[in-house]
Design a protein around this motif. Structure first.
Motif, PDB file in Angstrom:
ATOM      1  N   VAL A 124      34.071 -36.954  22.167  1.00 13.91           N
ATOM      2  CA  VAL A 124      34.851 -36.661  20.966  1.00 13.91           C
ATOM      3  C   VAL A 124      34.174 -35.468  20.295  1.00 13.91           C
ATOM      4  CG1 VAL A 124      35.547 -37.483  18.685  1.00 13.91           C
ATOM      5  CG2 VAL A 124      35.636 -39.042  20.646  1.00 13.91           C
ATOM      6  N   SER A 125      34.906 -34.361  20.187  1.00 16.31           N
ATOM      7  CA  SER A 125      34.345 -33.170  19.551  1.00 16.31           C
ATOM      8  C   SER A 125      34.841 -33.006  18.118  1.00 16.31           C
ATOM      9  CB  SER A 125      34.660 -31.913  20.369  1.00 16.31           C
ATOM     10  OG  SER A 125      36.046 -31.772  20.550  1.00 16.31           O
ATOM     11  N   ARG A 126      35.948 -33.649  17.810  1.00 18.13           N
ATOM     12  CA  ARG A 126      36.431 -33.740  16.437  1.00 18.13           C
ATOM     13  C   ARG A 126      37.161 -35.064  16.320  1.00 18.13           C
ATOM     14  NH1 ARG A 126      41.471 -31.055  13.540  1.00 18.13           N
ATOM     15  NH2 ARG A 126      42.242 -32.957  14.476  1.00 18.13           N
ATOM     16  N   GLY A 127      36.719 -35.881  15.392  1.00 20.25           N
ATOM     17  CA  GLY A 127      37.301 -37.212  15.235  1.00 20.25           C
ATOM     18  C   GLY A 127      38.736 -37.170  14.742  1.00 20.25           C
ATOM     19  N   ARG A 128      39.344 -38.358  14.736  1.00 19.26           N
ATOM     20  CA  ARG A 128      40.750 -38.470  14.363  1.00 19.26           C
ATOM     21  C   ARG A 128      40.995 -37.810  13.005  1.00 19.26           C
ATOM     22  NH1 ARG A 128      44.168 -43.978  14.560  1.00 19.26           N
ATOM     23  NH2 ARG A 128      42.447 -44.411  15.939  1.00 19.26           N
ATOM     24  N   ALA A 129      41.970 -36.895  12.999  1.00 13.73           N
ATOM     25  CA  ALA A 129      42.343 -36.149  11.799  1.00 13.73           C
ATOM     26  C   ALA A 129      43.724 -35.540  12.063  1.00 13.73           C
ATOM     27  CB  ALA A 129      41.325 -35.051  11.518  1.00 13.73           C
ATOM     28  N   GLU A 130      44.236 -34.808  11.109  1.00 16.01           N
ATOM     29  CA  GLU A 130      45.510 -34.127  11.301  1.00 16.01           C
ATOM     30  C   GLU A 130      45.380 -33.135  12.455  1.00 16.01           C
ATOM     31  OE1 GLU A 130      48.518 -31.373   8.691  1.00 16.01           O
ATOM     32  OE2 GLU A 130      47.395 -32.963   7.687  1.00 16.01           O
ATOM     33  N   ALA A 131      46.409 -33.064  13.270  1.00 13.48           N
ATOM     34  CA  ALA A 131      46.384 -32.178  14.438  1.00 13.48           C
ATOM     35  C   ALA A 131      46.258 -30.722  14.027  1.00 13.48           C
ATOM     36  CB  ALA A 131      47.641 -32.380  15.275  1.00 13.48           C
ATOM     37  N   GLU A 132      45.552 -29.962  14.839  1.00 13.66           N
ATOM     38  CA  GLU A 132      45.439 -28.514  14.635  1.00 13.66           C
ATOM     39  C   GLU A 132      46.484 -27.759  15.441  1.00 13.66           C
ATOM     40  OE1 GLU A 132      41.505 -27.089  15.441  1.00 13.66           O
ATOM     41  OE2 GLU A 132      40.624 -28.221  13.801  1.00 13.66           O
ATOM     42  N   THR A 133      47.010 -28.378  16.499  1.00  9.50           N
ATOM     43  CA  THR A 133      47.887 -27.666  17.429  1.00  9.50           C
ATOM     44  C   THR A 133      49.361 -28.026  17.290  1.00  9.50           C
ATOM     45  OG1 THR A 133      47.565 -29.366  19.100  1.00  9.50           O
ATOM     46  CG2 THR A 133      46.029 -27.484  19.118  1.00  9.50           C
ATOM     47  N   ALA A 134      49.680 -29.006  16.467  1.00 12.91           N
ATOM     48  CA  ALA A 134      51.066 -29.448  16.315  1.00 12.91           C
ATOM     49  C   ALA A 134      51.223 -30.101  14.948  1.00 12.91           C
ATOM     50  CB  ALA A 134      51.427 -30.447  17.419  1.00 12.91           C
ATOM     51  N   ASN A 135      52.433 -30.354  14.582  1.00 20.27           N
ATOM     52  CA  ASN A 135      52.713 -31.001  13.309  1.00 20.27           C
ATOM     53  C   ASN A 135      52.636 -32.524  13.490  1.00 20.27           C
ATOM     54  OD1 ASN A 135      53.457 -31.491  10.693  1.00 20.27           O
ATOM     55  ND2 ASN A 135      55.643 -31.123  11.042  1.00 20.27           N
ATOM     56  N   ARG A 136      51.413 -33.023  13.618  1.00 20.28           N
ATOM     57  CA  ARG A 136      51.168 -34.460  13.778  1.00 20.28           C
ATOM     58  C   ARG A 136      50.103 -34.882  12.790  1.00 20.28           C
ATOM     59  NH1 ARG A 136      52.392 -36.505  19.118  1.00 20.28           N
ATOM     60  NH2 ARG A 136      54.367 -35.526  19.658  1.00 20.28           N
ATOM     61  N   LYS A 137      50.234 -36.082  12.296  1.00 26.49           N
ATOM     62  CA  LYS A 137      49.274 -36.576  11.312  1.00 26.49           C
ATOM     63  C   LYS A 137      47.969 -37.018  11.938  1.00 26.49           C
ATOM     64  CE  LYS A 137      52.688 -37.965   7.978  1.00 26.49           C
ATOM     65  NZ  LYS A 137      52.535 -38.121   6.577  1.00 26.49           N
TER      66      LYS A 137
END
Length: 104
Positions: free
Chosen positions: A44-57
């Motif tokens: 895991v390089s970045r934990g669960r959060a709002e997506a950076e690549t798409a409009n996903r929560k």
């Protein structure tokens, strides 16, 4: 899954996605698309959060390389929020089989 580089990618969550769903998807992507060996560690390089690549929560970013400041020590609980959490590609993929067995 959305590639971020040749060694990292983002797994996009869906409503109700749990930790094992993210690991399952990461393992399958790494093995089937990236062609990594079963023993390759996924981090895991970045934990669960709002997506950076798409409009996903919700999304989790994974890498084939340990994160520079991540804690890669083994823990009892499987997490997608702790940077450095890791499994082998085959261990991650095995969560797919568990899901099918439990819900199939």
């Amino acid at each position: 899954m959305v590639p971020l580089s040749d060694r990292s990618f983002e797994v996009l969550g869906q409503a109700g996605s749990g930790n094992t769903d993210y690991w399952c998807a990461a393992g399958e992507y790494a093995r089937r698309v990236l062609g990594v060996a079963n023993g390759q560690r996924l981090y895991v390089s970045r934990g669960r959060a709002e997506a950076e690549t798409a409009n996903r929560k919700s999304a989790v970013q994974f890498s084939l390389d340990p994160p520079p400041n991540g804690d890669t020590s083994w823990r009892l609980l499987l997490s997608v929020t702790r940077v450095g959490e890791n499994l082998s590609a085959i261990e991650a993929s095995n969560y797919c089989a568990r899901f099918v067995d439990a819900h199939g």
